[in-house]
Design a protein around this motif. Structure first.
Motif: not given
Length: 339
Positions: A220-227, A259-278
């Motif tokens: 997975a690649c991120s080109n310019g996004a906040p988490p 809106l806010e629940p969707t923001f929360e669902a879309l948040a990336f938190n590595p402490a809870l679940q890190p990226l499983p692939c490179p």
């Protein structure tokens, strides 16, 4: 009507580098930007440039000029929809004439439709996602770079984006990662099992949470996004964010219950679940929306093979080094999907 301030905002968001990265020719980009300084409506300027290109049989140029014309309105007004549909028709006409024309994907999802363009074939595939305003038709040069390395490339409009929103009727709160998983199902059923996902601008977040939620995605690649998503400070960006949810004003978006629940669902938190692939992040030293360091959480705890690319003078989404970005990112994907 005074278009000066509106056009100034458009020139900041739609830089010359961005126009060239999406495939508009330098002379047409320069013409549009110059004419926009003369207190004329942005959409009219680029619609005329598109019309001139169409008359010359240059449908690819017409498609990109219409792409920038329709971006003048963040919300899905009747006027914008007319411009958007014409741009889609121009794009379809252009790609139909390519040596290897793409297939059109119309994927059922939650009783509606996800749209994408499918270039190339093979076991290795990269799913390319856009952000709040740069959608599938903006990434033809990325598709050429991906297929040039022998990989399949799918330019997808997810919920809240492009054809999937304007024609398919799906919005961000309808479930972005679920739509990506449905597309992965389709890709596996049509001959691709080594699949990566590449998101541009806010699409980088969509790519990373999709890889987090679907372990069939191998890179997975991120080109310019906040988490994490948030309602932006700048009005145009805030309007674009609101439109992802199918609302017609920033004020409505601020009180939209999901809106806010969707923001929360879309948040990336590595402490809870890190990226499983490179993972790969692309950082621009002059990116005001995702400056260096902002994307670091995507790589926290990520497996071996993860990396970060930095362009010291890079604009947002590395628009000003598009060819170099495409070469380096596609090379990284080719290596990861071969593992």
């Amino acid at each position: 009507m005074d278009h000066v301030k509106r056009n100034e905002a458009m020139r900041r968001a739609m830089s010359r580098a961005r126009m060239l990265d999406y495939g508009l020719s330098p002379d047409r980009a320069d013409e549009g930007l110059a004419r926009s300084a003369a207190n004329r409506p942005w959409e009219g300027i680029f619609a005329q440039i598109a019309n001139d290109a169409r008359k010359q049989g240059l449908l690819g140029q017409a498609a990109q000029a219409m792409n920038f014309a329709q971006m003048a309105d963040s919300f899905d007004t009747p006027e914008r929809i007319v411009l958007f549909k014409q741009g889609t028709a121009d794009f379809a006409g252009h790609v139909a004439g390519l040596d290897a024309p793409p297939k059109r994907i119309e994927l059922p999802y939650k009783g509606k439709t996800v749209y994408a363009w499918d270039f190339g074939s093979g076991d290795k595939a990269i799913l390319v996602l856009g952000g709040m305003s740069g959608w599938a038709a903006s990434f033809l040069r990325i598709a050429a770079a991906v297929t040039g390395k022998g990989m399949r490339c799918i330019l997808m409009d997810g919920p809240g984006q492009g054809d999937t929103r304007i024609i398919g009727g799906l919005y961000l709160h309808d479930g972005y990662t679920g739509a990506v998983s449905a597309m992965v199902d389709h890709l596996e059923a049509s001959g691709s099992s080594r699949i990566g996902v590449w998101g541009n601008s806010m699409g980088g977040l969509f790519a990373m949470i999709s890889a987090r939620d679907d372990r069939r995605l191998r890179a997975a690649c991120s080109n310019g996004a906040p988490p994490r998503m948030f309602l932006p400070e700048f009005r145009m960006a805030a309007e674009q964010m609101a439109a992802l949810f199918g609302v017609m004003s920033v004020e409505d978006a601020a009180i939209l219950p999901e809106l806010e629940p969707t923001f929360e669902a879309l948040a990336f938190n590595p402490a809870l679940q890190p990226l499983p692939c490179p993972g790969l992040i692309c950082e621009g030293g002059k990116d005001p929306l995702a400056p260096p360091g902002v994307q670091k959480p995507f790589l926290d705890g990520a497996p071996q093979g993860s990396d970060a690319l930095l362009w010291e003078d890079g604009e947002h989404a590395i628009y000003n080094h598009g060819d170099d970005r495409n070469e380096k990112v596609t090379r990284w994907f080719a290596a990861r999907l071969a593992e």
